[in-house]
Design a protein around this motif. Sequence first.
Motif, PDB file in Angstrom:
ATOM      1  N   SER A 186       2.137  -9.790  -1.483  1.00  0.00           N
ATOM      2  CA  SER A 186       3.460  -9.622  -2.090  1.00  0.00           C
ATOM      3  C   SER A 186       4.213 -10.945  -2.136  1.00  0.00           C
ATOM      4  O   SER A 186       4.238 -11.696  -1.157  1.00  0.00           O
ATOM      5  N   ALA A 187       4.847 -11.212  -3.279  1.00  0.00           N
ATOM      6  CA  ALA A 187       5.646 -12.432  -3.437  1.00  0.00           C
ATOM      7  C   ALA A 187       7.067 -12.238  -2.928  1.00  0.00           C
ATOM      8  O   ALA A 187       7.863 -13.170  -2.953  1.00  0.00           O
ATOM      9  N   LEU A 188       7.392 -11.025  -2.482  1.00  0.00           N
ATOM     10  CA  LEU A 188       8.732 -10.753  -1.976  1.00  0.00           C
ATOM     11  C   LEU A 188       8.662  -9.859  -0.744  1.00  0.00           C
ATOM     12  O   LEU A 188       7.634  -9.284  -0.432  1.00  0.00           O
ATOM     13  N   SER A 189       9.792  -9.788  -0.050  1.00  0.00           N
ATOM     14  CA  SER A 189       9.944  -8.880   1.080  1.00  0.00           C
ATOM     15  C   SER A 189      10.947  -7.796   0.722  1.00  0.00           C
ATOM     16  O   SER A 189      11.912  -8.054  -0.004  1.00  0.00           O
ATOM     17  N   ILE A 190      10.738  -6.586   1.220  1.00  0.00           N
ATOM     18  CA  ILE A 190      11.700  -5.493   1.068  1.00  0.00           C
ATOM     19  C   ILE A 190      12.240  -5.213   2.464  1.00  0.00           C
ATOM     20  O   ILE A 190      11.509  -4.716   3.331  1.00  0.00           O
ATOM     21  N   VAL A 191      13.513  -5.550   2.678  1.00  0.00           N
ATOM     22  CA  VAL A 191      14.081  -5.572   4.027  1.00  0.00           C
ATOM     23  C   VAL A 191      15.312  -4.671   4.105  1.00  0.00           C
ATOM     24  O   VAL A 191      16.147  -4.662   3.181  1.00  0.00           O
ATOM     25  N   ALA A 192      15.457  -3.941   5.194  1.00  0.00           N
ATOM     26  CA  ALA A 192      16.629  -3.087   5.407  1.00  0.00           C
ATOM     27  C   ALA A 192      17.850  -3.954   5.718  1.00  0.00           C
ATOM     28  O   ALA A 192      17.785  -4.818   6.597  1.00  0.00           O
ATOM     29  N   VAL A 193      18.944  -3.732   5.018  1.00  0.00           N
ATOM     30  CA  VAL A 193      20.181  -4.461   5.296  1.00  0.00           C
ATOM     31  C   VAL A 193      21.082  -3.659   6.234  1.00  0.00           C
ATOM     32  O   VAL A 193      22.146  -4.125   6.636  1.00  0.00           O
ATOM     33  N   GLU A 194      20.646  -2.454   6.570  1.00  0.00           N
ATOM     34  CA  GLU A 194      21.257  -1.642   7.612  1.00  0.00           C
ATOM     35  C   GLU A 194      20.198  -0.654   8.080  1.00  0.00           C
ATOM     36  O   GLU A 194      19.149  -0.521   7.441  1.00  0.00           O
ATOM     37  N   ASP A 195      20.425  -0.003   9.207  1.00  0.00           N
ATOM     38  CA  ASP A 195      19.458   0.997   9.666  1.00  0.00           C
ATOM     39  C   ASP A 195      19.190   1.995   8.538  1.00  0.00           C
ATOM     40  O   ASP A 195      20.122   2.455   7.875  1.00  0.00           O
ATOM     41  N   ALA A 196      17.925   2.317   8.333  1.00  0.00           N
ATOM     42  CA  ALA A 196      17.559   3.132   7.170  1.00  0.00           C
ATOM     43  C   ALA A 196      16.473   4.142   7.523  1.00  0.00           C
ATOM     44  O   ALA A 196      15.751   3.995   8.511  1.00  0.00           O
ATOM     45  N   ARG A 201       0.824  -1.217   0.000  1.00  0.00           N
ATOM     46  CA  ARG A 201       0.000   0.000   0.000  1.00  0.00           C
ATOM     47  C   ARG A 201       0.855   1.263   0.000  1.00  0.00           C
ATOM     48  O   ARG A 201       0.320   2.358  -0.144  1.00  0.00           O
ATOM     49  N   TYR A 202       2.167   1.080   0.165  1.00  0.00           N
ATOM     50  CA  TYR A 202       3.057   2.230   0.259  1.00  0.00           C
ATOM     51  C   TYR A 202       4.258   2.054  -0.676  1.00  0.00           C
ATOM     52  O   TYR A 202       4.660   0.940  -0.990  1.00  0.00           O
ATOM     53  N   SER A 203       4.800   3.172  -1.103  1.00  0.00           N
ATOM     54  CA  SER A 203       6.078   3.217  -1.799  1.00  0.00           C
ATOM     55  C   SER A 203       6.960   4.162  -1.001  1.00  0.00           C
ATOM     56  O   SER A 203       6.512   4.769  -0.030  1.00  0.00           O
ATOM     57  N   ALA A 204       8.227   4.313  -1.402  1.00  0.00           N
ATOM     58  CA  ALA A 204       9.119   5.192  -0.628  1.00  0.00           C
ATOM     59  C   ALA A 204      10.374   5.520  -1.418  1.00  0.00           C
ATOM     60  O   ALA A 204      10.835   4.721  -2.244  1.00  0.00           O
ATOM     61  N   PHE A 205      10.921   6.686  -1.147  1.00  0.00           N
ATOM     62  CA  PHE A 205      12.276   7.025  -1.556  1.00  0.00           C
ATOM     63  C   PHE A 205      13.204   6.729  -0.382  1.00  0.00           C
ATOM     64  O   PHE A 205      12.872   7.042   0.766  1.00  0.00           O
ATOM     65  N   VAL A 206      14.344   6.122  -0.678  1.00  0.00           N
ATOM     66  CA  VAL A 206      15.327   5.834   0.369  1.00  0.00           C
ATOM     67  C   VAL A 206      16.123   7.107   0.667  1.00  0.00           C
ATOM     68  O   VAL A 206      16.775   7.654  -0.225  1.00  0.00           O
ATOM     69  N   ILE A 207      16.079   7.565   1.899  1.00  0.00           N
ATOM     70  CA  ILE A 207      16.857   8.729   2.311  1.00  0.00           C
ATOM     71  C   ILE A 207      18.258   8.290   2.729  1.00  0.00           C
ATOM     72  O   ILE A 207      19.261   8.882   2.327  1.00  0.00           O
ATOM     73  N   SER A 208      18.321   7.258   3.546  1.00  0.00           N
ATOM     74  CA  SER A 208      19.611   6.692   3.947  1.00  0.00           C
ATOM     75  C   SER A 208      19.436   5.202   4.193  1.00  0.00           C
ATOM     76  O   SER A 208      18.324   4.725   4.433  1.00  0.00           O
ATOM     77  N   GLY A 209      20.555   4.466   4.132  1.00  0.00           N
ATOM     78  CA  GLY A 209      20.486   3.028   4.327  1.00  0.00           C
ATOM     79  C   GLY A 209      20.332   2.278   3.018  1.00  0.00           C
ATOM     80  O   GLY A 209      20.317   2.874   1.932  1.00  0.00           O
ATOM     81  N   MET A 210      20.204   0.951   3.133  1.00  0.00           N
ATOM     82  CA  MET A 210      20.085   0.093   1.951  1.00  0.00           C
ATOM     83  C   MET A 210      19.040  -0.989   2.207  1.00  0.00           C
ATOM     84  O   MET A 210      18.798  -1.374   3.347  1.00  0.00           O
ATOM     85  N   PHE A 211      18.456  -1.471   1.109  1.00  0.00           N
ATOM     86  CA  PHE A 211      17.410  -2.485   1.186  1.00  0.00           C
ATOM     87  C   PHE A 211      17.673  -3.616   0.206  1.00  0.00           C
ATOM     88  O   PHE A 211      18.334  -3.425  -0.810  1.00  0.00           O
ATOM     89  N   LYS A 212      17.118  -4.778   0.532  1.00  0.00           N
ATOM     90  CA  LYS A 212      17.136  -5.905  -0.397  1.00  0.00           C
ATOM     91  C   LYS A 212      15.702  -6.334  -0.685  1.00  0.00           C
ATOM     92  O   LYS A 212      14.832  -6.270   0.186  1.00  0.00           O
TER      93      LYS A 212
END
Length: 202
Positions: A95-105, A50-61
């Motif tokens: 969702s068939a996938l997860s979007i997970v932070a690989v560091e604090d974000a 239900r949401y989208s986002a721009f990454v300000i800091s950190g990384m995701f997989k």
Amino acid sequence: MTHTLPAWYNQLMKKYPVVTLAEWQLLDSIATIKHIKKGDAFLRYGKVARYSAFVISGMFKFAIFDEEGNEKIVKFSFPNDFLANCESYNKKAPSALSIVAVEDAVVLKINIKKIQPLYALHMNLLHVNLQLFQELLEQQAEHQYILSLKSPLQRYKFLLEKRPAIIQKISLTNIARYLYTSREAISRARLLLLNRTRNVCD
């Protein structure tokens, strides 16, 4: 009514210069800042996006799991990149996938339902939406090409030459999951390429 935007918007403005200051301010008015701890999910498997986002800091997989329960990564996102699962949102499907932070974000979280009506009123925002979709298709095609390479060495070498940010910032374990091979195979590939570089320099 206009307002001053946080400094980190400057990078988004550089990446998407077609969007006006007033449009960024409009976007900011419907968005929220969200802090996400390492290992926590922006979107979990099985949940409807239900949401989208721009990454300000950190990384995701962007991660999926195969039939044996092994994690595989289909995409990484870095600062100023966009997080979304359009298929889940459009189909109202889990969702068939997860979007997970690989560091604090930190992300700029946007309710997709709120931003969609703006596309008809602000062509610049629609243009960015189409650009993001194009980038996604290109990333998917590139990942499929990488996986078509026969050996872990060839896959790792491609990242080293074309996507050094992944090599520099992502752990060996997650690189292996992105290249659909073992951590040991990637470690051997990295050592082999390092030795080749040393021999050339000697």
